[in-house]
Design a protein around this motif. Sequence first.
Motif, PDB file in Angstrom:
ATOM      1  N   TRP A  31       6.102   2.255   5.199  1.00  0.00           N
ATOM      2  CA  TRP A  31       4.767   2.061   4.651  1.00  0.00           C
ATOM      3  C   TRP A  31       3.741   2.972   5.301  1.00  0.00           C
ATOM      4  N   PHE A  87       0.905   9.749   2.990  1.00  0.00           N
ATOM      5  CA  PHE A  87       1.042  10.506   1.748  1.00  0.00           C
ATOM      6  C   PHE A  87      -0.126  10.219   0.807  1.00  0.00           C
ATOM      7  N   MET A  88      -0.439   8.949   0.649  1.00  0.00           N
ATOM      8  CA  MET A  88      -1.521   8.556  -0.255  1.00  0.00           C
ATOM      9  C   MET A  88      -2.851   9.140   0.194  1.00  0.00           C
ATOM     10  N   LEU A 124      -3.701  12.571  -0.826  1.00  0.00           N
ATOM     11  CA  LEU A 124      -4.040  12.781  -2.239  1.00  0.00           C
ATOM     12  C   LEU A 124      -5.547  12.782  -2.478  1.00  0.00           C
ATOM     13  N   ALA A 161      -3.371  -1.644   2.882  1.00  0.00           N
ATOM     14  CA  ALA A 161      -1.996  -1.482   3.348  1.00  0.00           C
ATOM     15  C   ALA A 161      -1.967  -1.322   4.873  1.00  0.00           C
ATOM     16  N   LYS A 164      -2.377  -4.609   6.638  1.00  0.00           N
ATOM     17  CA  LYS A 164      -1.178  -5.439   6.569  1.00  0.00           C
ATOM     18  C   LYS A 164      -0.084  -4.899   7.487  1.00  0.00           C
ATOM     19  N   ALA A 222       4.049  -4.554  -3.727  1.00  0.00           N
ATOM     20  CA  ALA A 222       3.663  -3.160  -3.923  1.00  0.00           C
ATOM     21  C   ALA A 222       4.894  -2.244  -3.947  1.00  0.00           C
ATOM     22  N   LEU A 264       2.569  -5.052  -9.963  1.00  0.00           N
ATOM     23  CA  LEU A 264       1.541  -5.482  -9.018  1.00  0.00           C
ATOM     24  C   LEU A 264       0.295  -6.087  -9.669  1.00  0.00           C
ATOM     25  N   ALA A 280      -8.279  -0.199  -9.335  1.00  0.00           N
ATOM     26  CA  ALA A 280      -6.994   0.514  -9.308  1.00  0.00           C
ATOM     27  C   ALA A 280      -6.924   1.454 -10.511  1.00  0.00           C
ATOM     28  N   PHE A 292      -6.278   5.529 -10.514  1.00  0.00           N
ATOM     29  CA  PHE A 292      -5.188   6.202 -11.231  1.00  0.00           C
ATOM     30  C   PHE A 292      -5.703   7.414 -12.011  1.00  0.00           C
ATOM     31  N   PHE A 312       1.080  16.916  -7.640  1.00  0.00           N
ATOM     32  CA  PHE A 312       1.739  15.760  -7.042  1.00  0.00           C
ATOM     33  C   PHE A 312       3.074  16.170  -6.418  1.00  0.00           C
TER      34      PHE A 312
HETATM   35  C1  1PZ Z   1      -0.216   7.262  -5.379  1.00  0.00           C
HETATM   36  C2  1PZ Z   1      -1.256   6.499  -6.015  1.00  0.00           C
HETATM   37  C3  1PZ Z   1      -1.597   5.260  -5.392  1.00  0.00           C
HETATM   38  C4  1PZ Z   1      -1.641   4.129  -6.328  1.00  0.00           C
HETATM   39  C5  1PZ Z   1      -1.477   2.825  -5.681  1.00  0.00           C
HETATM   40  C6  1PZ Z   1      -1.159   1.709  -6.643  1.00  0.00           C
HETATM   41  C7  1PZ Z   1      -1.457   0.362  -6.156  1.00  0.00           C
HETATM   42  C8  1PZ Z   1      -2.836  -0.090  -6.424  1.00  0.00           C
HETATM   43  C9  1PZ Z   1      -3.168  -1.270  -5.609  1.00  0.00           C
HETATM   44  C10 1PZ Z   1      -4.603  -1.552  -5.423  1.00  0.00           C
HETATM   45  C11 1PZ Z   1      -4.807  -2.411  -4.233  1.00  0.00           C
HETATM   46  C12 1PZ Z   1      -6.140  -2.474  -3.712  1.00  0.00           C
HETATM   47  C13 1PZ Z   1      -6.667  -3.142  -2.610  1.00  0.00           C
HETATM   48  C14 1PZ Z   1      -6.342  -4.467  -2.093  1.00  0.00           C
HETATM   49  C15 1PZ Z   1      -5.748  -5.452  -2.621  1.00  0.00           C
HETATM   50  C16 1PZ Z   1      -5.410  -6.756  -1.967  1.00  0.00           C
HETATM   51  O1  1PZ Z   1      -6.275  -7.750  -2.451  1.00  0.00           O
HETATM   52  C17 1PZ Z   1      -3.981  -7.113  -2.288  1.00  0.00           C
HETATM   53  C18 1PZ Z   1      -3.629  -8.547  -1.962  1.00  0.00           C
HETATM   54  O2  1PZ Z   1      -3.762  -8.821  -0.613  1.00  0.00           O
HETATM   55  P1  1PZ Z   1      -4.589 -10.122  -0.152  1.00  0.00           P
HETATM   56  O3  1PZ Z   1      -5.988  -9.968  -0.676  1.00  0.00           O
HETATM   57  O4  1PZ Z   1      -3.891 -11.304  -0.749  1.00  0.00           O
HETATM   58  O5  1PZ Z   1      -4.538 -10.112   1.356  1.00  0.00           O
HETATM   59  N1  1PZ Z   1      -3.134  -6.211  -1.570  1.00  0.00           N
HETATM   60  C19 1PZ Z   1      -2.025  -5.667  -2.097  1.00  0.00           C
HETATM   61  O6  1PZ Z   1      -1.654  -5.962  -3.218  1.00  0.00           O
HETATM   62  C20 1PZ Z   1      -1.261  -4.658  -1.277  1.00  0.00           C
HETATM   63  C21 1PZ Z   1      -1.527  -3.304  -1.865  1.00  0.00           C
HETATM   64  C22 1PZ Z   1      -0.862  -2.202  -1.154  1.00  0.00           C
HETATM   65  C23 1PZ Z   1      -1.032  -0.920  -1.907  1.00  0.00           C
HETATM   66  C24 1PZ Z   1      -0.133   0.109  -1.433  1.00  0.00           C
HETATM   67  C25 1PZ Z   1      -0.028   1.273  -2.321  1.00  0.00           C
HETATM   68  C26 1PZ Z   1       1.097   2.144  -1.928  1.00  0.00           C
HETATM   69  C27 1PZ Z   1       0.928   3.522  -2.308  1.00  0.00           C
HETATM   70  C28 1PZ Z   1       2.086   4.394  -2.053  1.00  0.00           C
HETATM   71  C29 1PZ Z   1       1.786   5.801  -2.397  1.00  0.00           C
HETATM   72  C30 1PZ Z   1       2.939   6.619  -2.747  1.00  0.00           C
END
Ligand code: 1PZ
Length: 215
Positions: free
Chosen positions: A37, A43-44, A47, A58, A61, A115, A147, A159, A163, A172
């Motif tokens: 993670w 990586f993210m 971008l 993230a 957490k 996620a 998600l 979100a 995007f 990318f």
């Molecule tokens: C590469 C492009 C990135 C797109 C990422 C797609 C995901 C969009 C998610 C938007 C999440 C925004 C912020 C926070 C949300 C939190 O409320 C929730 C629930 O947690 P809680 O409030 O219950 O404590 N958090 C999540 O759902 C975890 C989100 C982790 C996102 C990680 C993205 C990983 C990207 C990898 C890139 C390659």
Amino acid sequence: SAVIEEQKFSLQEVLDTFKLCLSENQDVYVEHYVAGWRGLVKFMNSLGNVFTFISKDAVNKIQILVNFLNGENGSHYVTIQSMVKYELDNQLVDLDKRGSHPESGSRTLLRLHRALRWLELFLERLRTSTEDSKTSVMCADAYNESLSQHHPWVIRKAAGMAFCVLPGRPTFFEVMNVGGAEKVVDMLGDAVPMISKVYQITEDLYSQNNLLELP
Ligand code: 1PZ
């Protein structure tokens, strides 16, 4: 030379980290899960700034889990399996509504786990995409299929906006730093099943313990 290669950031290395997650008896190591993670966050962030609101959550957490891992009960947090057992046996999880344990390891990891499903779906779309495919569409489709079901309207909206400003497929692929499109496809063909396996094992564990809806 070796030094330069080490400095180069490649998504391949990140995804390889998920390979280290599985122990011989199919337990999932928290240390490598969290390391995977960390790499994804890096990586993210590369971008663009728009994605920092996503990566911030993230990062939070990841930090919660690292604190458990390095804490006095760290030995119980070595694998997801041992973590869940330890927290359940000791009533350290808020099961129905948030109360005295709002940031348990189990509920925190569940957020990353959800996620990870998005990631699996997105990477699979990327793998089978063509030159004129849009990353924003692949990303949104993967999100809507996974998600988004766990997010309130405001987050879904934000979100969706993120995007829209995702770089196109050529950029990318470049940022992934894996090589040409063919290499990317090969790498993803290798990585996606591995991520999928880690996801499925975690999903089964949470499902067997009735933890898939932790508040
Ligand atoms: C590469 C492009 C990135 C797109 C990422 C797609 C995901 C969009 C998610 C938007 C999440 C925004 C912020 C926070 C949300 C939190 O409320 C929730 C629930 O947690 P809680 O409030 O219950 O404590 N958090 C999540 O759902 C975890 C989100 C982790 C996102 C990680 C993205 C990983 C990207 C990898 C890139 C390659």
